[in-house]
Design a protein around this motif. Structure first.
Motif, PDB file in Angstrom:
ATOM      1  N   LEU A  47      20.552  -9.601  -4.054  1.00  0.00           N
ATOM      2  CA  LEU A  47      20.003  -9.954  -5.372  1.00  0.00           C
ATOM      3  C   LEU A  47      18.799  -9.075  -5.711  1.00  0.00           C
ATOM      4  CD1 LEU A  47      19.883 -13.841  -5.826  1.00  0.00           C
ATOM      5  CD2 LEU A  47      21.235 -12.200  -7.103  1.00  0.00           C
ATOM      6  N   LEU A  48      17.926  -8.885  -4.742  1.00  0.00           N
ATOM      7  CA  LEU A  48      16.737  -8.065  -4.975  1.00  0.00           C
ATOM      8  C   LEU A  48      17.111  -6.600  -5.221  1.00  0.00           C
ATOM      9  CD1 LEU A  48      14.266  -9.672  -2.420  1.00  0.00           C
ATOM     10  CD2 LEU A  48      14.354  -9.996  -4.908  1.00  0.00           C
ATOM     11  N   GLU A  49      18.157  -6.114  -4.543  1.00  0.00           N
ATOM     12  CA  GLU A  49      18.649  -4.755  -4.812  1.00  0.00           C
ATOM     13  C   GLU A  49      19.163  -4.639  -6.238  1.00  0.00           C
ATOM     14  OE1 GLU A  49      21.486  -3.290  -1.931  1.00  0.00           O
ATOM     15  OE2 GLU A  49      20.236  -3.976  -0.263  1.00  0.00           O
ATOM     16  N   GLU A  53      17.832  -2.302  -9.343  1.00  0.00           N
ATOM     17  CA  GLU A  53      18.745  -1.463 -10.131  1.00  0.00           C
ATOM     18  C   GLU A  53      18.714  -1.835 -11.612  1.00  0.00           C
ATOM     19  OE1 GLU A  53      22.734  -1.839  -8.572  1.00  0.00           O
ATOM     20  OE2 GLU A  53      22.036  -1.540  -6.522  1.00  0.00           O
ATOM     21  N   GLN A  54      18.005  -2.900 -11.949  1.00  0.00           N
ATOM     22  CA  GLN A  54      17.951  -3.458 -13.296  1.00  0.00           C
ATOM     23  C   GLN A  54      19.317  -3.960 -13.760  1.00  0.00           C
ATOM     24  OE1 GLN A  54      15.946  -0.566 -15.796  1.00  0.00           O
ATOM     25  NE2 GLN A  54      13.990  -0.999 -14.835  1.00  0.00           N
ATOM     26  N   ALA A  55      20.117  -4.413 -12.793  1.00  0.00           N
ATOM     27  CA  ALA A  55      21.423  -4.982 -13.101  1.00  0.00           C
ATOM     28  C   ALA A  55      21.296  -6.462 -13.448  1.00  0.00           C
ATOM     29  CB  ALA A  55      22.377  -4.804 -11.915  1.00  0.00           C
ATOM     30  N   LEU A  56      20.209  -7.080 -12.993  1.00  0.00           N
ATOM     31  CA  LEU A  56      19.967  -8.477 -13.322  1.00  0.00           C
ATOM     32  C   LEU A  56      18.472  -8.730 -13.390  1.00  0.00           C
ATOM     33  CD1 LEU A  56      19.027  -9.916 -10.466  1.00  0.00           C
ATOM     34  CD2 LEU A  56      21.460 -10.045 -10.078  1.00  0.00           C
ATOM     35  N   VAL A  57      18.142  -9.888 -13.939  1.00  0.00           N
ATOM     36  CA  VAL A  57      16.748 -10.317 -14.068  1.00  0.00           C
ATOM     37  C   VAL A  57      16.626 -11.666 -13.367  1.00  0.00           C
ATOM     38  CG1 VAL A  57      14.936 -10.991 -15.682  1.00  0.00           C
ATOM     39  CG2 VAL A  57      16.494  -9.146 -16.277  1.00  0.00           C
ATOM     40  N   ILE A  58      15.602 -11.794 -12.535  1.00  0.00           N
ATOM     41  CA  ILE A  58      15.322 -13.064 -11.887  1.00  0.00           C
ATOM     42  C   ILE A  58      14.080 -13.639 -12.567  1.00  0.00           C
ATOM     43  CG2 ILE A  58      14.766 -14.251  -9.739  1.00  0.00           C
ATOM     44  CD1 ILE A  58      16.131 -11.877  -8.266  1.00  0.00           C
ATOM     45  N   ILE A  59      14.302 -14.589 -13.461  1.00  0.00           N
ATOM     46  CA  ILE A  59      13.191 -15.209 -14.179  1.00  0.00           C
ATOM     47  C   ILE A  59      12.507 -16.226 -13.264  1.00  0.00           C
ATOM     48  CG2 ILE A  59      12.580 -16.645 -16.165  1.00  0.00           C
ATOM     49  CD1 ILE A  59      14.894 -15.129 -17.642  1.00  0.00           C
ATOM     50  N   ARG A  65      19.833 -13.907 -14.546  1.00  0.00           N
ATOM     51  CA  ARG A  65      20.686 -13.434 -15.649  1.00  0.00           C
ATOM     52  C   ARG A  65      21.089 -11.988 -15.430  1.00  0.00           C
ATOM     53  NH1 ARG A  65      17.824 -16.016 -20.967  1.00  0.00           N
ATOM     54  NH2 ARG A  65      17.156 -17.922 -19.953  1.00  0.00           N
ATOM     55  N   GLY A  66      22.320 -11.672 -15.768  1.00  0.00           N
ATOM     56  CA  GLY A  66      22.780 -10.296 -15.722  1.00  0.00           C
ATOM     57  C   GLY A  66      22.301  -9.530 -16.946  1.00  0.00           C
ATOM     58  N   THR A  67      22.183  -8.225 -16.795  1.00  0.00           N
ATOM     59  CA  THR A  67      21.822  -7.365 -17.928  1.00  0.00           C
ATOM     60  C   THR A  67      23.070  -6.612 -18.391  1.00  0.00           C
ATOM     61  OG1 THR A  67      21.295  -5.458 -16.530  1.00  0.00           O
ATOM     62  CG2 THR A  67      19.490  -7.012 -16.994  1.00  0.00           C
ATOM     63  N   ASN A  68      23.039  -6.120 -19.614  1.00  0.00           N
ATOM     64  CA  ASN A  68      24.167  -5.317 -20.097  1.00  0.00           C
ATOM     65  C   ASN A  68      24.386  -4.110 -19.190  1.00  0.00           C
ATOM     66  OD1 ASN A  68      24.985  -6.885 -22.275  1.00  0.00           O
ATOM     67  ND2 ASN A  68      23.480  -5.956 -23.637  1.00  0.00           N
ATOM     68  N   HIS A  69      23.292  -3.494 -18.760  1.00  0.00           N
ATOM     69  CA  HIS A  69      23.391  -2.352 -17.837  1.00  0.00           C
ATOM     70  C   HIS A  69      24.154  -2.751 -16.576  1.00  0.00           C
ATOM     71  CE1 HIS A  69      22.250   0.974 -15.238  1.00  0.00           C
ATOM     72  NE2 HIS A  69      21.712   0.105 -14.407  1.00  0.00           N
ATOM     73  N   GLY A  70      23.810  -3.903 -16.015  1.00  0.00           N
ATOM     74  CA  GLY A  70      24.479  -4.372 -14.791  1.00  0.00           C
ATOM     75  C   GLY A  70      25.948  -4.695 -15.005  1.00  0.00           C
ATOM     76  N   PHE A  71      26.250  -5.344 -16.135  1.00  0.00           N
ATOM     77  CA  PHE A  71      27.653  -5.688 -16.405  1.00  0.00           C
ATOM     78  C   PHE A  71      28.501  -4.423 -16.585  1.00  0.00           C
ATOM     79  CE2 PHE A  71      25.807  -9.776 -18.251  1.00  0.00           C
ATOM     80  CZ  PHE A  71      26.128 -10.520 -17.123  1.00  0.00           C
TER      81      PHE A  71
END
Length: 77
Positions: A47-49, A53-59, A65-71
């Motif tokens: 998850l931290l990786e 990578e900015q594939a997800l955000v941990i609020i 939440r996933g990011t568009n970049h990650g999806f």
């Protein structure tokens, strides 16, 4: 492979899921495919990786939440 499973379990509509929900979903997928469950420490590391990578955000622990970049990167869209 596990990173992709993590991304696939996150909703595309940007609604957050909890750490436990995502871990449970990914562990079920792994078990169903005969790879066994995923240790919580390993899962947190992945998850931290993905966060780096900015594939997800941990609020917070209850809002991942996933990011568009990650999806796009993990071909979930």
């Amino acid at each position: 492979m596990i990173k992709r499973w993590i991304m696939e379990t996150l909703p595309l509509d940007q609604v957050g899921k909890s750490f436990q929900q995502v871990h449970s979903d990914v562990s079920c997928t792994s078990t169903d495919l005969g790879r066994g469950s995923i240790a919580e420490e390993k899962f947190l590391s992945l998850l931290l990786e993905l966060k780096e990578e900015q594939a997800l955000v941990i609020i917070c622990e209850n809002d991942i939440r996933g990011t568009n970049h990650g999806f796009i990167k993990y071909k979930c869209k």
